[in-house]
Scaffold this motif. Structure first.
Motif, PDB file in Angstrom:
ATOM      1  N   ASN A 194       0.714  -1.014   0.003  1.00  0.00           N
ATOM      2  CA  ASN A 194       0.094  -0.107   0.115  1.00  0.00           C
ATOM      3  C   ASN A 194       0.915   1.391   0.050  1.00  0.00           C
ATOM      4  O   ASN A 194       0.550   2.299  -0.732  1.00  0.00           O
ATOM      5  CB  ASN A 194      -0.960   0.014   1.232  1.00  0.00           C
ATOM      6  CG  ASN A 194      -2.141  -1.052   1.149  1.00  0.00           C
ATOM      7  OD1 ASN A 194      -2.288  -1.303   0.004  1.00  0.00           O
ATOM      8  ND2 ASN A 194      -2.538  -1.712   2.276  1.00  0.00           N
ATOM      9  N   VAL A 195       1.907   1.226   0.622  1.00  0.00           N
ATOM     10  CA  VAL A 195       2.878   2.265   0.685  1.00  0.00           C
ATOM     11  C   VAL A 195       3.416   2.505  -0.654  1.00  0.00           C
ATOM     12  O   VAL A 195       3.626   3.767  -1.101  1.00  0.00           O
ATOM     13  CB  VAL A 195       3.900   2.159   1.782  1.00  0.00           C
ATOM     14  CG1 VAL A 195       5.123   3.268   1.600  1.00  0.00           C
ATOM     15  CG2 VAL A 195       3.454   2.296   3.438  1.00  0.00           C
ATOM     16  N   LEU A 196       3.894   1.576  -1.219  1.00  0.00           N
ATOM     17  CA  LEU A 196       4.423   1.690  -2.663  1.00  0.00           C
ATOM     18  C   LEU A 196       3.345   2.008  -3.709  1.00  0.00           C
ATOM     19  O   LEU A 196       3.658   2.962  -4.344  1.00  0.00           O
ATOM     20  CB  LEU A 196       5.009   0.391  -3.036  1.00  0.00           C
ATOM     21  CG  LEU A 196       6.291  -0.224  -2.419  1.00  0.00           C
ATOM     22  CD1 LEU A 196       6.624  -1.565  -2.714  1.00  0.00           C
ATOM     23  CD2 LEU A 196       7.438   0.937  -2.365  1.00  0.00           C
ATOM     24  N   ASN A 197       2.049   1.637  -3.323  1.00  0.00           N
ATOM     25  CA  ASN A 197       1.044   2.104  -4.374  1.00  0.00           C
ATOM     26  C   ASN A 197       0.725   3.623  -4.072  1.00  0.00           C
ATOM     27  O   ASN A 197       0.275   4.230  -5.164  1.00  0.00           O
ATOM     28  CB  ASN A 197      -0.249   1.350  -4.180  1.00  0.00           C
ATOM     29  CG  ASN A 197      -0.295   0.100  -4.608  1.00  0.00           C
ATOM     30  OD1 ASN A 197       0.598  -0.531  -5.443  1.00  0.00           O
ATOM     31  ND2 ASN A 197      -1.024  -1.200  -3.942  1.00  0.00           N
ATOM     32  N   HIS A 198       1.236   4.296  -3.080  1.00  0.00           N
ATOM     33  CA  HIS A 198       1.025   5.568  -2.772  1.00  0.00           C
ATOM     34  C   HIS A 198       2.214   6.576  -2.842  1.00  0.00           C
ATOM     35  O   HIS A 198       2.449   7.559  -2.611  1.00  0.00           O
ATOM     36  CB  HIS A 198       0.328   5.688  -1.423  1.00  0.00           C
ATOM     37  CG  HIS A 198      -1.206   5.501  -1.315  1.00  0.00           C
ATOM     38  ND1 HIS A 198      -2.144   6.302  -1.773  1.00  0.00           N
ATOM     39  CD2 HIS A 198      -1.718   4.445  -1.049  1.00  0.00           C
ATOM     40  CE1 HIS A 198      -3.361   5.652  -1.516  1.00  0.00           C
ATOM     41  NE2 HIS A 198      -3.198   4.722  -1.002  1.00  0.00           N
ATOM     42  N   ASN A 199       3.227   5.721  -3.629  1.00  0.00           N
ATOM     43  CA  ASN A 199       4.508   6.672  -3.979  1.00  0.00           C
ATOM     44  C   ASN A 199       5.500   6.793  -2.659  1.00  0.00           C
ATOM     45  O   ASN A 199       6.402   7.523  -2.780  1.00  0.00           O
ATOM     46  CB  ASN A 199       4.085   7.785  -4.598  1.00  0.00           C
ATOM     47  CG  ASN A 199       3.706   7.305  -6.263  1.00  0.00           C
ATOM     48  OD1 ASN A 199       4.319   6.491  -6.868  1.00  0.00           O
ATOM     49  ND2 ASN A 199       2.789   8.164  -6.622  1.00  0.00           N
ATOM     50  N   GLY A 200       4.936   5.988  -1.478  1.00  0.00           N
ATOM     51  CA  GLY A 200       6.010   6.228  -0.396  1.00  0.00           C
ATOM     52  C   GLY A 200       7.311   5.328  -0.807  1.00  0.00           C
ATOM     53  O   GLY A 200       7.125   4.517  -1.586  1.00  0.00           O
ATOM     54  N   LEU A 251      20.000  -3.037   3.515  1.00  0.00           N
ATOM     55  CA  LEU A 251      18.544  -2.356   3.205  1.00  0.00           C
ATOM     56  C   LEU A 251      18.160  -3.099   1.764  1.00  0.00           C
ATOM     57  O   LEU A 251      18.797  -3.244   0.907  1.00  0.00           O
ATOM     58  CB  LEU A 251      18.703  -0.921   2.843  1.00  0.00           C
ATOM     59  CG  LEU A 251      17.526  -0.183   2.474  1.00  0.00           C
ATOM     60  CD1 LEU A 251      17.634   1.234   2.997  1.00  0.00           C
ATOM     61  CD2 LEU A 251      17.183  -0.225   1.102  1.00  0.00           C
ATOM     62  N   MET A 252      16.930  -3.876   1.858  1.00  0.00           N
ATOM     63  CA  MET A 252      16.219  -4.449   0.933  1.00  0.00           C
ATOM     64  C   MET A 252      14.964  -3.706   0.525  1.00  0.00           C
ATOM     65  O   MET A 252      14.416  -3.251   1.587  1.00  0.00           O
ATOM     66  CB  MET A 252      15.935  -6.028   1.393  1.00  0.00           C
ATOM     67  CG  MET A 252      14.963  -6.601   0.046  1.00  0.00           C
ATOM     68  SD  MET A 252      14.617  -8.331   0.584  1.00  0.00           S
ATOM     69  CE  MET A 252      16.326  -9.102   0.072  1.00  0.00           C
ATOM     70  N   ARG A 253      14.837  -3.476  -0.671  1.00  0.00           N
ATOM     71  CA  ARG A 253      13.769  -2.752  -1.338  1.00  0.00           C
ATOM     72  C   ARG A 253      12.608  -3.376  -0.894  1.00  0.00           C
ATOM     73  O   ARG A 253      12.691  -4.889  -1.357  1.00  0.00           O
ATOM     74  CB  ARG A 253      13.733  -2.445  -2.727  1.00  0.00           C
ATOM     75  CG  ARG A 253      14.963  -1.510  -2.864  1.00  0.00           C
ATOM     76  CD  ARG A 253      15.561  -1.506  -4.625  1.00  0.00           C
ATOM     77  NE  ARG A 253      16.591  -0.850  -4.821  1.00  0.00           N
ATOM     78  CZ  ARG A 253      17.924  -1.165  -4.525  1.00  0.00           C
ATOM     79  NH1 ARG A 253      18.171  -2.467  -4.125  1.00  0.00           N
ATOM     80  NH2 ARG A 253      18.923  -0.344  -5.032  1.00  0.00           N
ATOM     81  N   GLU A 307      16.671   8.392  -5.521  1.00  0.00           N
ATOM     82  CA  GLU A 307      17.148   8.795  -7.084  1.00  0.00           C
ATOM     83  C   GLU A 307      16.525   7.608  -7.967  1.00  0.00           C
ATOM     84  O   GLU A 307      16.340   8.125  -8.865  1.00  0.00           O
ATOM     85  CB  GLU A 307      18.809   8.259  -6.902  1.00  0.00           C
ATOM     86  CG  GLU A 307      19.615   9.412  -6.353  1.00  0.00           C
ATOM     87  CD  GLU A 307      20.756   9.145  -6.224  1.00  0.00           C
ATOM     88  OE1 GLU A 307      21.522   8.471  -7.103  1.00  0.00           O
ATOM     89  OE2 GLU A 307      21.602  10.181  -5.693  1.00  0.00           O
ATOM     90  N   GLU A 308      16.206   6.334  -7.575  1.00  0.00           N
ATOM     91  CA  GLU A 308      15.636   5.483  -8.547  1.00  0.00           C
ATOM     92  C   GLU A 308      14.317   5.593  -8.744  1.00  0.00           C
ATOM     93  O   GLU A 308      13.650   5.249  -9.740  1.00  0.00           O
ATOM     94  CB  GLU A 308      15.685   4.088  -7.744  1.00  0.00           C
ATOM     95  CG  GLU A 308      17.073   3.295  -7.607  1.00  0.00           C
ATOM     96  CD  GLU A 308      17.458   2.035  -6.695  1.00  0.00           C
ATOM     97  OE1 GLU A 308      18.416   1.589  -6.535  1.00  0.00           O
ATOM     98  OE2 GLU A 308      16.133   1.954  -6.401  1.00  0.00           O
ATOM     99  N   SER A 309      13.639   6.457  -7.897  1.00  0.00           N
ATOM    100  CA  SER A 309      12.198   6.916  -7.853  1.00  0.00           C
ATOM    101  C   SER A 309      11.982   7.943  -8.634  1.00  0.00           C
ATOM    102  O   SER A 309      10.778   8.206  -9.181  1.00  0.00           O
ATOM    103  CB  SER A 309      11.424   7.101  -6.636  1.00  0.00           C
ATOM    104  OG  SER A 309      12.012   8.155  -6.017  1.00  0.00           O
ATOM    105  N   LEU A 310      13.053   8.575  -9.116  1.00  0.00           N
ATOM    106  CA  LEU A 310      12.984  10.091  -9.849  1.00  0.00           C
ATOM    107  C   LEU A 310      12.646   9.857 -11.266  1.00  0.00           C
ATOM    108  O   LEU A 310      13.067   8.622 -12.008  1.00  0.00           O
ATOM    109  CB  LEU A 310      14.144  10.855  -9.774  1.00  0.00           C
ATOM    110  CG  LEU A 310      14.299  11.325  -8.275  1.00  0.00           C
ATOM    111  CD1 LEU A 310      15.485  12.276  -8.195  1.00  0.00           C
ATOM    112  CD2 LEU A 310      13.260  12.127  -7.929  1.00  0.00           C
TER     113      LEU A 310
END
Length: 203
Positions: free
Chosen positions: A126-132, A148-150, A200-203
């Motif tokens: 859910n967090v990922l779905n809201h761009n967190g 750290l694991m994504r 950076e990966e999310s940009l």
């Protein structure tokens, strides 16, 4: 006061004499702080230096027995630690919402997926779905290695298990996919440098 854990076990207060407590304290300090204490100290460092606002979520407690010896005072006689519905930590960093779980294992060759719960996986989805930004910090206790694991990778391994695959993540898989976090002094676990990479990966 009686406090019961989610599995029904009762919390037993430590009644060790003060002299024995002092001995245990010395022994404990020699082997270092726990993973949670290291993270809490790191988060306090981030807060003090204006880098991020990240806190550990309190464990929810269900109170089942309260006595009122005085009108102005209530005494909790029995309570249960409820199963947390989300992850351990959340906060804000560089305008981004962070949400993560911290887990550790005594294993040296793999990380058991039984350390996670279905509701935690769903929460991270859910967090990922809201761009967190969601992730997990994995600690191999014997080697004192932290990665750290994504969340997306954890979800992939979780789905592999649900499909009949292995019930753990191999050390090789973790080393190839995760970001290694060195142990430092101040802060102890400087995971924000790894979070910068996720941003950076999310940009």
């Amino acid at each position: 006061m009686i406090i019961n854990y989610p599995n029904g076990r009762k919390f037993v207060s430590n009644t060790t004499p003060s002299s024995e407590k002092q001995t245990k304290k010395i022994s404990y300090s020699n082997r270092g702080m726990t993973f949670e204490e290291d993270l809490n100290e790191t988060n306090q460092y981030y807060l003090t230096h204006g880098l991020a606002v990240i806190h550990k979520k309190p464990t929810p407690v269900q109170i089942v027995d309260v006595h009122y010896p005085k009108r102005s005072a209530a005494v909790i006689k029995e309570a249960y630690f409820k199963q947390a519905s989300t992850t351990d930590y959340n906060g804000v960093y560089k305008g981004k919402y962070l949400d993560f779980e911290a887990k550790e294992t005594q294993n040296s060759t793999s990380f058991p997926l039984k350390n996670f719960h279905e509701h935690q996986i769903e929460h991270m989805k859910n967090v990922l779905n809201h761009n967190g930004i969601a992730f997990v910090l994995l600690r191999f206790s014997k080697e004192d290695e932290i990665y750290l694991m994504r969340a997306a990778d954890l979800i992939t391994f979780w789905n592999r298990m649900l499909s009949g695959g292995r019930k753990s993540i191999t050390k090789e898989e973790i080393k190839s996919l995760c970001i290694s976090i060195p142990i430092g002094f101040q802060p102890r676990i400087d995971y924000l440098k790894a979070v910068d990479q996720l941003i950076e990966e999310s940009l």
